[in-house]
Design a protein around this motif. Structure first.
Motif, PDB file in Angstrom:
ATOM      1  N   SER A   1       0.810  -1.198  -0.093  1.00 43.69           N
ATOM      2  CA  SER A   1      -0.040   0.105  -0.009  1.00 43.69           C
ATOM      3  C   SER A   1       0.809   1.504  -0.057  1.00 43.69           C
ATOM      4  CB  SER A   1      -1.099   0.079   1.109  1.00 43.69           C
ATOM      5  OG  SER A   1      -0.230   0.245   2.401  1.00 43.69           O
ATOM      6  N   CYS A   2       0.169   2.372  -0.331  1.00 49.40           N
ATOM      7  CA  CYS A   2       1.212   3.606  -0.931  1.00 49.40           C
ATOM      8  C   CYS A   2       1.062   4.669   0.256  1.00 49.40           C
ATOM      9  CB  CYS A   2       0.725   3.974  -2.237  1.00 49.40           C
ATOM     10  SG  CYS A   2       1.968   5.241  -2.907  1.00 49.40           S
TER      11      CYS A   2
ATOM     12  N   ASP B   1      -1.573   4.924  -5.319  1.00 44.43           N
ATOM     13  CA  ASP B   1      -2.540   3.773  -5.883  1.00 44.43           C
ATOM     14  C   ASP B   1      -3.771   3.592  -5.485  1.00 44.43           C
ATOM     15  OD1 ASP B   1      -1.811   2.795  -3.523  1.00 44.43           O
ATOM     16  OD2 ASP B   1      -0.504   1.240  -4.290  1.00 44.43           O
TER      17      ASP B   1
ATOM     18  N   GLY C   1       9.970   0.438 -11.016  1.00 44.49           N
ATOM     19  CA  GLY C   1       8.592   0.543 -12.001  1.00 44.49           C
ATOM     20  C   GLY C   1       7.363   0.901 -11.008  1.00 44.49           C
TER      21      GLY C   1
ATOM     22  N   GLY D   1       4.124  -0.772  -9.117  1.00 43.96           N
ATOM     23  CA  GLY D   1       3.785  -2.183  -8.193  1.00 43.96           C
ATOM     24  C   GLY D   1       2.638  -3.044  -8.929  1.00 43.96           C
TER      25      GLY D   1
HETATM   26  S1  SF4 Z   1       4.765   2.058  -7.133  1.00 41.42           S
HETATM   27 FE1  SF4 Z   1       3.719   4.099  -7.043  1.00 41.42          FE
HETATM   28  S2  SF4 Z   1       1.717   3.851  -6.539  1.00 41.42           S
HETATM   29 FE2  SF4 Z   1       2.740   1.872  -5.895  1.00 41.42          FE
HETATM   30  S3  SF4 Z   1       3.248   2.030  -3.819  1.00 41.42           S
HETATM   31 FE3  SF4 Z   1       5.119   2.708  -5.190  1.00 41.42          FE
HETATM   32  S4  SF4 Z   1       4.939   5.084  -5.368  1.00 41.42           S
HETATM   33 FE4  SF4 Z   1       2.921   3.914  -4.651  1.00 41.42          FE
END
Ligand code: SF4
Ligand SMILES: Cc1cc2nc3c(=O)[nH]c(=O)nc-3n(C[C@H](O)[C@H](O)[C@H](O)COP(=O)(O)OP(=O)(O)OC[C@H]3O[C@@H](n4cnc5c(N)ncnc54)[C@H](O)[C@@H]3O)c2cc1C
Lengths: 578, 209
Positions: free
Chosen positions: A224-225, A230, A348, A350
């Motif tokens: 989770s972000c 996201d 990249g 997730g």
């Molecule tokens: S990839 Fe991007 S959206 Fe996913 S957890 Fe990392 S920063 Fe947040």
């Protein structure tokens, strides 16, 4: 006097929502923003990705180095839950191997889902194969809601114009990684189309949304972000809905059943507090279930009354039936071309950077519908299990001097092999259409209750011939892609003795269909707005109402249908129909 | 939304719970407790934290077993020009923790260590840790190559496979190991795609998705 007491509240809410996942969160968001006074009951604990995400932690910050001992998808995964919950069993019968993944937390399983966000297409809603059932609604009915969900939540992808893989309103997608370019090249040679992935990751700002910041490419959405880059229902729906002042959330509130009036209408729910085991009863003008497909079916089946002897919304007897999960099978290996590859950051996003939408015409195949392919690999953050295959792989390809060496080893040369093989991995997994069949179901186990005294679910599920043949096709396709990209296969080659690697039902975590919608009240539990045929002020907003899943992962459709149902509720209220 | 606002969101939900319960005479013990008990580790369930603490307070391996594990781990991952050895990265300590975390490792590890000592004793009349490096390696050579190993050494092969996996897990998940392997992510950044020189190296300049 006995200690046992049920605490009843005199407040009557406009709506009670059970569960805070994709469906419950969306319904709460729409209703709270429209000024409805809503009470949400969530069985799990409070969870806010901004505070609770394990994002950006290093493997050494976990004593088990990210292993899945207590969390199946790893120590940093944003899940309070798993395949088994302490004190909350489920059972199976007839040698069924059903696996049920549950998360007990604000936002449910949307805190750690893969964010792969696919729309179901016109054929998914109205299939023509004769084996799978049509929905009472069409793609055109749902399209406006998919569009709104895209705009509201944010999704990346590319417009491709594929009929049954409808385009959305896309943000800029992440670029492919190196192993993904190899996949693209190899798959194309094998006749398999590869396109840009579609994921619920905000790669651009959403105008007017100050709560969320765009993705910064850490590749860890499963944790989770913290910047809400996201989609999680907690961060993007429930917490914003609480901030309207119209939504009240009670966590650790495990709903037992829906309580109905003498005339059979829903009047509230009863729940038990998971921490102190106190009993409560709360009331509302309508009840919306979003506890996940199987949990909502369980609540309905447990809500028996003289008006609803079969359980609530179950005059048809279909509740619990037509349970289906996506089919799944996979192959993995490595790309010798990538040995000793240059290091750079390719974390990249997730979610998936690429995927293969279903690309064939079924008329020539021995199974209906189809599957899509998700791909993996690359230079990922090391965690428990790292390098596990190296002592086998180092015997499969020549060393730097062009000589074959014995697999295994130790010391400086093994240490060198770990470096050499790092980032060469490649894998693929199919996710396909499973057939919604009446005789795959969950029901109440008459003999077993959980620690709250709530009767538990018992599963009965068998794969049919068509699903096994589909898995066979997956295996053949994957092996031909691996061959065309000159990859070495390291996973076991699956044959008929293991149903071609077809995973046990439930394993793909796309279980749907247990409270199906339909126009005929004798054959369905809900109408096409997810409103119970037998109880007009009862709605279901998770994947229970699905008639027949396509190969598309379920969540984007749950969100679109939940939004559609919430808007329908508002419209019906205006007309004073409910 | 900033951190304080999200905290407010928690406060709000807790508060409304209390309001809901106003009719009831008993104090809302749980809600009161829930708000004061937020000192729990963020993002982890209480039982997980407690379980970790309990495991850390227990000891599984004996001193002798730990010494043997240390020797073996350093044979598997020795110091070289790039990074230190397994014990420099505290791999034995990791193995001590992980067998408590995953009890399925306990019997194979304990039994495997014993197997190794017996082998060593039968050949050299001393336990593995007291054998010379040459003697140690002579045994390791017989169990480190699964395909080539003699059938009677199979138990040793299984043990060594496990020991090797745990050592790699323990080493490459430390700061030293991550640096060695060259993982350079886990930082906020942009993802511009595969670097041009890499595209060129693999002839992928024209592959587009
Ligand atoms: S990839 Fe991007 S959206 Fe996913 S957890 Fe990392 S920063 Fe947040
Ligand atoms: C590892 C993983 C990866 C996934 N990847 C994808 C993907 O890439 N794409 C995709 O589309 N889908 C994916 N999914 C599936 C996705 O998570 C689900 O489709 C989605 O979360 C379902 O939403 P929901 O609202 O139906 O239920 P959930 O998200 O399960 O939420 C239900 C909530 O209800 C609560 N609840 C349950 N029973 C009760 C009760 N009796 N009383 C009160 N509350 C209750 C639960 O605690 C939970 O919080 C993935 C799932 C997992 C686990």
């Amino acid at each position: 006097m006995s200690d046992f007491q049920i605490k009843k509240s005199s407040t009557v809410y406009d709506a009670i929502i059970v569960g805070s996942g994709a469906g419950g969160g969306m319904a709460a968001y729409v209703l709270a923003n429209a000024g409805q006074k809503v009470l949400m009951l969530e069985a799990g604990q409070y969870f806010d990705p901004r505070i609770d995400a394990q994002q950006m932690k290093w493997p050494w910050e976990s004593p088990r180095r990210g292993a899945g001992t207590t969390r199946p998808f790893g120590d940093f995964d944003a899940s309070y839950g798993g395949w088994q919950l302490d004190g909350e069993p489920y059972t199976t019968k007839d040698k069924t191997e059903f696996e049920w993944f549950r998360s007990r937390m604000l936002g449910g399983r949307t805190n750690h889902w893969g964010r792969i966000s696919l729309r179901m297409g016109p054929i998914d809603f109205k299939p023509t194969d004769g084996l799978t059932d049509p929905w009472p609604i069409t793609y055109a009915d749902v399209k406006p809601f998919y569009d709104k969900v895209d705009r509201m939540i944010g999704i990346y992808g590319t417009a491709e114009g594929i009929e049954n893989e409808p385009d959305g309103i896309f943000m800029k997608p992440p670029k492919p990684r190196l192993n993904e370019l190899f996949i693209k090249k190899g798959a194309e040679k094998a006749g398999v189309r590869v396109i840009t992935g579609r994921g619920a990751v905000m790669t651009e700002e959403i105008k007017g949304n100050k709560d969320r910041a765009p993705c910064f490419y850490c590749g860890q959405c499963g944790r989770s972000c913290k910047v809400y880059g996201d989609f999680s229902s907690s961060s993007c729906l429930v917490i914003p809905a609480v901030n309207t002042g119209n939504l009240t959330v009670i966590t650790d509130a495990m709903v037992r059943e829906v309580i109905t009036d003498k005339d059979g209408t829903a009047k509230g729910v009863s729940y038990v507090n998971r921490k102190d085991l106190q009993e409560y009863q709360v009331n509302a003008k309508l009840v919306i279930l979003g506890a996940s497909a199987c949990e909502s079916a369980r609540i309905l089946l447990n809500s028996k009354s003289s008006q609803h002897p079969n359980g609530l919304a179950n005059n048809s007897g279909v509740v619990g039936k037509y349970l289906h999960d996506s089919t799944g099978a996979s192959v993995s290996g490595f790309l010798p071309q990538l040995l000793d590859r240059k290091r750079y950051n390719e974390d990249g996003v997730g979610s998936v950077h690429i995927y293969s939408p279903w690309w064939l015409d079924n008329k020539k195949l021995d199974f209906p519908r189809g599957y899509h392919i998700e791909y993996g690999g690359g230079m990922r953050m090391p965690s428990y299990g790292f390098g596990g295959g190296v002592s086998t792989m180092n015997g499969m390809v020549p060393d730097r001097n062009g000589k074959m060496k014995e697999a295994g080893g130790y010391g400086a040369s093994l240490k060198d092999d770990y470096r050499r093989f790092y980032g060469t991995g490649v894998g693929m997994a199919g996710r396909g259409t499973a057939i919604a069949r009446e005789d795959n179901y969950c029901e109440i186990d008459p003999n077993v209750v959980d620690r709250f005294g709530i009767p538990v679910l018992r599963f009965h599920y068998k794969w049919a011939k068509e699903e096994i043949l589909q898995a066979k096709h997956m295996q053949e396709t994957f092996l031909s892609i691996m061959k065309e990209m000159d990859a070495v296969v390291t996973s076991k080659i699956e044959g008929p003795e293991t149903n071609y690697g077809l995973e046990a039902p439930g394993k793909i975590i796309h279980e749907v269909g247990t409270i199906r919608m339909g126009d005929d009240p004798k054959k369905s539990a809900l109408n096409k707005y997810c409103q119970a045929h037998d109880c007009k002020n009862l709605f279901v907003v998770d994947a229970g109402p699905f008639v027949q899943q396509g190969d598309k992962n379920a969540t984007w459709t749950i969100l679109a249908l939940a939004m559609r149902t919430a808007e329908y509720i508002l419209a019906e209220k205006k007309k004073q129909n409910i | 939304m900033n951190r304080r606002d999200s905290l407010k969101a928690i406060g709000l939900t807790a508060l409304t719970t209390t309001v809901l319960l106003e009719a009831c005479k008993q104090p809302a013990t749980d809600t009161a407790a829930a708000t004061t008990k937020t000192e729990k580790e963020a993002g982890r369930e209480q039982w997980e934290t407690e379980r970790d603490e309990k495991l850390k307070s227990e000891t599984f391996f004996t001193k002798h077993e730990m010494a043997t594990i240390t020797v073996l781990a350093n044979i598997i991952i020795p110091k070289d020009g790039v990074s230190g050895s397994a014990s420099d990265a505290k791999v034995p300590e990791f193995i001590e923790f992980i067998v408590k975390d995953m009890p399925e490792h306990q019997i194979p590890m304990r039994g495997g260590l014993k197997w190794l000592d017996i082998q060593c004793f039968n050949r050299y009349e001393k336990p593995f840790v007291e054998a010379s490096t040459k003697e140690q390696i002579s045994i390791v050579d017989e169990i480190a190559y699964p395909k080539k190993a003699k059938p009677e050494m199979q138990a040793g092969v299984s043990f060594f496979n496990r020991m090797r996996s745990l050592t790699a897990s323990g080493f490459y998940t430390t700061e030293m190991g991550v640096k060695d392997i060259g993982y350079v992510g886990n930082v906020p950044n942009q993802w511009p795609g595969v670097p041009d020189d890499v595209l060129k190296q693999y002839g992928m300049e024209n592959v587009k998705v």
